[in-house]
Design a protein around this motif. Structure first.
Motif, PDB file in Angstrom:
ATOM      1  N   ASP A 182       7.846  16.654 -11.061  1.00  0.00           N
ATOM      2  CA  ASP A 182       7.825  18.113 -10.961  1.00  0.00           C
ATOM      3  C   ASP A 182       9.217  18.716 -11.092  1.00  0.00           C
ATOM      4  OD1 ASP A 182       6.241  20.593 -10.305  1.00  0.00           O
ATOM      5  OD2 ASP A 182       7.670  20.634  -8.635  1.00  0.00           O
ATOM      6  N   VAL A 183      10.253  17.948 -10.772  1.00  0.00           N
ATOM      7  CA  VAL A 183      11.632  18.434 -10.887  1.00  0.00           C
ATOM      8  C   VAL A 183      12.150  18.073 -12.275  1.00  0.00           C
ATOM      9  CG1 VAL A 183      13.971  18.295  -9.974  1.00  0.00           C
ATOM     10  CG2 VAL A 183      12.017  18.170  -8.417  1.00  0.00           C
ATOM     11  N   GLN A 184      12.394  19.091 -13.087  1.00  0.00           N
ATOM     12  CA  GLN A 184      12.820  18.863 -14.466  1.00  0.00           C
ATOM     13  C   GLN A 184      14.322  18.645 -14.586  1.00  0.00           C
ATOM     14  OE1 GLN A 184      10.431  18.805 -17.103  1.00  0.00           O
ATOM     15  NE2 GLN A 184       9.149  18.684 -15.272  1.00  0.00           N
ATOM     16  N   ALA A 185      15.094  19.108 -13.611  1.00  0.00           N
ATOM     17  CA  ALA A 185      16.552  18.979 -13.667  1.00  0.00           C
ATOM     18  C   ALA A 185      16.973  17.527 -13.464  1.00  0.00           C
ATOM     19  CB  ALA A 185      17.193  19.876 -12.615  1.00  0.00           C
ATOM     20  N   GLN A 186      18.222  17.254 -13.780  1.00  0.00           N
ATOM     21  CA  GLN A 186      18.782  15.925 -13.598  1.00  0.00           C
ATOM     22  C   GLN A 186      19.251  15.725 -12.160  1.00  0.00           C
ATOM     23  OE1 GLN A 186      19.300  13.321 -16.062  1.00  0.00           O
ATOM     24  NE2 GLN A 186      17.795  14.569 -17.152  1.00  0.00           N
ATOM     25  N   GLY A 187      19.049  14.513 -11.650  1.00  0.00           N
ATOM     26  CA  GLY A 187      19.594  14.147 -10.352  1.00  0.00           C
ATOM     27  C   GLY A 187      18.871  14.767  -9.179  1.00  0.00           C
ATOM     28  N   TYR A 188      19.610  15.042  -8.123  1.00  0.00           N
ATOM     29  CA  TYR A 188      19.042  15.540  -6.867  1.00  0.00           C
ATOM     30  C   TYR A 188      19.388  17.020  -6.729  1.00  0.00           C
ATOM     31  CZ  TYR A 188      18.799  10.540  -6.201  1.00  0.00           C
ATOM     32  OH  TYR A 188      18.542   9.207  -6.378  1.00  0.00           O
ATOM     33  N   VAL A 189      18.362  17.848  -6.525  1.00  0.00           N
ATOM     34  CA  VAL A 189      18.547  19.298  -6.560  1.00  0.00           C
ATOM     35  C   VAL A 189      17.975  19.943  -5.302  1.00  0.00           C
ATOM     36  CG1 VAL A 189      18.458  19.311  -9.079  1.00  0.00           C
ATOM     37  CG2 VAL A 189      16.358  19.683  -7.770  1.00  0.00           C
ATOM     38  N   GLN A 190      18.548  21.089  -4.949  1.00  0.00           N
ATOM     39  CA  GLN A 190      18.022  21.886  -3.848  1.00  0.00           C
ATOM     40  C   GLN A 190      16.814  22.664  -4.359  1.00  0.00           C
ATOM     41  OE1 GLN A 190      19.522  21.791  -0.691  1.00  0.00           O
ATOM     42  NE2 GLN A 190      17.633  22.769  -0.032  1.00  0.00           N
ATOM     43  N   LEU A 191      15.684  22.520  -3.693  1.00  0.00           N
ATOM     44  CA  LEU A 191      14.446  23.145  -4.151  1.00  0.00           C
ATOM     45  C   LEU A 191      14.394  24.619  -3.776  1.00  0.00           C
ATOM     46  CD1 LEU A 191      11.984  20.278  -3.213  1.00  0.00           C
ATOM     47  CD2 LEU A 191      12.847  20.836  -5.493  1.00  0.00           C
ATOM     48  N   ASP A 192      13.736  25.382  -4.616  1.00  0.00           N
ATOM     49  CA  ASP A 192      13.558  26.809  -4.389  1.00  0.00           C
ATOM     50  C   ASP A 192      12.133  27.048  -3.894  1.00  0.00           C
ATOM     51  OD1 ASP A 192      12.565  29.604  -5.726  1.00  0.00           O
ATOM     52  OD2 ASP A 192      14.658  29.715  -5.055  1.00  0.00           O
ATOM     53  N   LEU A 193      12.011  27.554  -2.683  1.00  0.00           N
ATOM     54  CA  LEU A 193      10.697  27.720  -2.062  1.00  0.00           C
ATOM     55  C   LEU A 193       9.825  28.701  -2.847  1.00  0.00           C
ATOM     56  CD1 LEU A 193       8.966  26.873   0.340  1.00  0.00           C
ATOM     57  CD2 LEU A 193       9.933  28.807   1.610  1.00  0.00           C
ATOM     58  N   GLU A 194      10.404  29.783  -3.331  1.00  0.00           N
ATOM     59  CA  GLU A 194       9.621  30.772  -4.071  1.00  0.00           C
ATOM     60  C   GLU A 194       9.075  30.189  -5.371  1.00  0.00           C
ATOM     61  OE1 GLU A 194      11.794  34.334  -4.679  1.00  0.00           O
ATOM     62  OE2 GLU A 194      11.980  34.812  -2.539  1.00  0.00           O
ATOM     63  N   ARG A 195       9.902  29.426  -6.071  1.00  0.00           N
ATOM     64  CA  ARG A 195       9.423  28.821  -7.320  1.00  0.00           C
ATOM     65  C   ARG A 195       8.298  27.829  -7.040  1.00  0.00           C
ATOM     66  NH1 ARG A 195       8.858  24.850 -10.532  1.00  0.00           N
ATOM     67  NH2 ARG A 195       9.453  23.391  -8.893  1.00  0.00           N
ATOM     68  N   MET A 196       8.443  27.060  -5.962  1.00  0.00           N
ATOM     69  CA  MET A 196       7.398  26.102  -5.623  1.00  0.00           C
ATOM     70  C   MET A 196       6.099  26.806  -5.274  1.00  0.00           C
ATOM     71  SD  MET A 196       9.401  23.230  -3.358  1.00  0.00           S
ATOM     72  CE  MET A 196       7.832  22.439  -3.007  1.00  0.00           C
ATOM     73  N   ALA A 197       6.191  27.942  -4.573  1.00  0.00           N
ATOM     74  CA  ALA A 197       4.987  28.693  -4.215  1.00  0.00           C
ATOM     75  C   ALA A 197       4.305  29.266  -5.449  1.00  0.00           C
ATOM     76  CB  ALA A 197       5.344  29.800  -3.238  1.00  0.00           C
TER      77      ALA A 197
END
Length: 260
Positions: A182-197
């Motif tokens: 589900d995470v398209q970016a490279q490596g380890y990223v801080q998730l955005d709650l609004e985008r996930m919702a």
């Protein structure tokens, strides 16, 4: 200090006699310096071959390793007193300690950790070879799952709301098991709650230690609980993510069972 130096010298002389008589084949006095090599030795070595595992396997216990394995305290004096004929350590661990052991003539094998799934079998076979075991004992990796497009999206969620993206070992595991990350970016990223919702994943795999710490509260946010049904919150044994190894194949098989 002088007493310690003489003691180390005496022990090394004794070790030299043993090496001259028995050689390096099928080592019988093996010591591990880190958690990942602890696990590999517990998996493949005979107990009689092991002089001591590292204290890390006591600090981070797993159910399949009992408490009867010998353990060292990580000091140079005790390690030399054990008279190891082989010391195993991962590439990023104990650099000063292993350098001192090598300077004293101790055989130290530094094992690069697998960076991808394709590295695991070679890593396991190297350990088997160092133990004097047949390479055929290496674990068989599962076949890749072919899923019709679009494949289900799985979010690998860690502490502090960190997601695991592309170019990682974890991503390799998800893809081999038939999921899309589900995470398209490279490596380890801080998730955005609004985008996930707005665009929730098909499932979430909570890959973090079991804890009530604030760092883990992101996963308990009511918004996430509302948009992702309880049946799609998946859990695995956290230890399987800590060190790549033959147990990674079991993790992939478990993930493969959760499609649908």
């Amino acid at each position: 200090m002088m007493r310690l130096a003489f003691r180390l010298l005496w022990i090394m002389l004794a070790m030299g006699l043993g090496m001259a008589q028995g050689g390096w084949a099928a080592p019988r006095r093996i010591v591990s310096l880190d958690l990942c090599t602890d696990w590999m030795l517990a998996r493949h070595a005979d107990r009689g071959q092991i002089r001591a595992l590292s204290p890390w396997h006591r600090q981070y216990p797993v159910a399949w390793i009992d408490t009867h394995w010998p353990v060292h305290d990580g000091t140079l004096e005790q390690l030399v007193a054990l008279q190891p004929d082989l010391v195993l350590v991962g590439q990023y661990n104990a650099p000063l300690l292993r350098a001192r052991l090598q300077a004293l003539g101790v055989r130290v094998e530094v094992l690069p950790l697998p960076q991808s799934l394709s590295d695991i079998r070679a890593y396991e076979q190297r350990v088997l070879g160092l133990l004097g075991k047949p390479l055929t004992l290496a674990s068989e990796e599962p076949e890749a799952v072919r899923m019709p497009a679009p494949r289900p999206r799985l979010l690998l969620l860690g502490p502090n709301g960190v997601g695991t993206g592309r170019g990682t070992m974890e991503d390799d595991i998800l893809v081999r098991a038939g999921w899309d990350n589900d995470v398209q970016a490279q490596g380890y990223v801080q998730l955005d709650l609004e985008r996930m919702a707005a665009h929730p994943p098909d499932a979430v795999l909570w890959a973090a230690p079991s804890s009530r710490a604030l760092a883990n509260r992101f996963a308990e946010h009511p918004v996430l609980k509302r948009v992702i049904p309880p049946s799609r919150w998946l859990t695995t044994d956290y230890w399987r993510w800590q060190c790549p190894g033959p147990w990674t194949w079991d993790l992939i098989r478990q993930l493969q069972q959760w499609h649908g």
